[in-house]
Design a protein around this motif. Structure first.
Motif, mmCIF file in Angstrom:
data_model
loop_
_atom_site.group_PDB
_atom_site.id
_atom_site.type_symbol
_atom_site.label_atom_id
_atom_site.label_comp_id
_atom_site.label_asym_id
_atom_site.label_seq_id
_atom_site.Cartn_x
_atom_site.Cartn_y
_atom_site.Cartn_z
ATOM 1 N N LEU A 167 -23.764 52.244 110.200
ATOM 2 C CA LEU A 167 -24.109 52.498 108.802
ATOM 3 C C LEU A 167 -23.328 53.692 108.257
ATOM 4 O O LEU A 167 -23.226 54.724 108.911
ATOM 5 N N TYR A 168 -22.826 53.516 107.060
ATOM 6 C CA TYR A 168 -22.133 54.578 106.336
ATOM 7 C C TYR A 168 -23.028 54.983 105.167
ATOM 8 O O TYR A 168 -23.407 54.147 104.355
ATOM 9 N N PHE A 195 -13.725 52.149 101.988
ATOM 10 C CA PHE A 195 -13.687 52.905 103.240
ATOM 11 C C PHE A 195 -14.664 52.312 104.252
ATOM 12 O O PHE A 195 -14.300 52.083 105.407
ATOM 13 N N ALA A 196 -15.895 52.095 103.826
ATOM 14 C CA ALA A 196 -16.894 51.518 104.732
ATOM 15 C C ALA A 196 -16.408 50.179 105.286
ATOM 16 O O ALA A 196 -16.518 49.922 106.488
ATOM 17 N N SER A 197 -15.847 49.366 104.420
ATOM 18 C CA SER A 197 -15.345 48.056 104.854
ATOM 19 C C SER A 197 -14.222 48.203 105.865
ATOM 20 O O SER A 197 -14.195 47.509 106.886
ATOM 21 N N SER A 198 -13.300 49.111 105.594
ATOM 22 C CA SER A 198 -12.136 49.273 106.478
ATOM 23 C C SER A 198 -12.520 49.828 107.845
ATOM 24 O O SER A 198 -11.823 49.607 108.830
ATOM 25 N N GLN A 199 -13.642 50.535 107.916
ATOM 26 C CA GLN A 199 -14.106 51.124 109.167
ATOM 27 C C GLN A 199 -15.204 50.300 109.845
ATOM 28 O O GLN A 199 -15.793 50.731 110.829
ATOM 29 N N ASN A 200 -15.494 49.124 109.294
ATOM 30 C CA ASN A 200 -16.526 48.216 109.826
ATOM 31 C C ASN A 200 -17.928 48.825 109.815
ATOM 32 O O ASN A 200 -18.712 48.632 110.749
ATOM 33 N N TYR A 201 -18.236 49.558 108.751
ATOM 34 C CA TYR A 201 -19.572 50.097 108.538
ATOM 35 C C TYR A 201 -20.244 49.318 107.414
ATOM 36 O O TYR A 201 -19.584 48.890 106.478
ATOM 37 N N ASP A 202 -21.565 49.182 107.508
ATOM 38 C CA ASP A 202 -22.361 48.711 106.384
ATOM 39 C C ASP A 202 -22.682 49.932 105.538
ATOM 40 O O ASP A 202 -22.910 51.016 106.071
#
Length: 110
Positions: free
Chosen positions: A5-6, A46-53
């Motif tokens: 989670l982000y 950013f969240a998408s690129s780092q695989n965070y929800d």
């Protein structure tokens, strides 16, 4: 199942971050990522690129971004959105949803 989670700027001081970390969840705040002051779109990308929800109380803006991404045929991270009017209530709901999963996952991988 690994939880990642982000937390955007609205929630970076949340007790939920600490509770999730105690249960070995992968949690990142916008401050830790050096993303404070960035636009909502940059936060989502950013969240998408780092695989965070992404978890936010900024419901209106992220709903609009979600709609914009869909219209453009773009994908993005999962969104967990709550209301600013009662952040403690929403945090409790998220806690009750994630903590049992984390607890079960921790023992399955042991």
């Amino acid at each position: 199942m690994k939880i990642a989670l982000y937390f955007d700027e609205d929630l970076q001081e949340s007790d939920l971050i600490q509770a999730l970390r105690l249960r070995e969840a992968d949690v990142l705040s916008s401050a830790e990522a050096g993303m404070n002051g960035r636009t909502d779109e940059e936060q989502l990308e950013f969240a998408s690129s780092q695989n965070y929800d992404l978890y936010s109380h900024n419901t209106r803006d992220f709903y609009q971004l979600h709609t914009q991404f869909l219209t453009q045929g773009k994908s993005h991270a999962e969104l967990f959105l709550g209301h600013n009017s009662n952040p403690d209530f929403f945090s409790q709901k998220i806690s009750s949803a994630f903590l049992p999963i984390l607890f079960a996952t921790r023992f399955q991988s042991a």
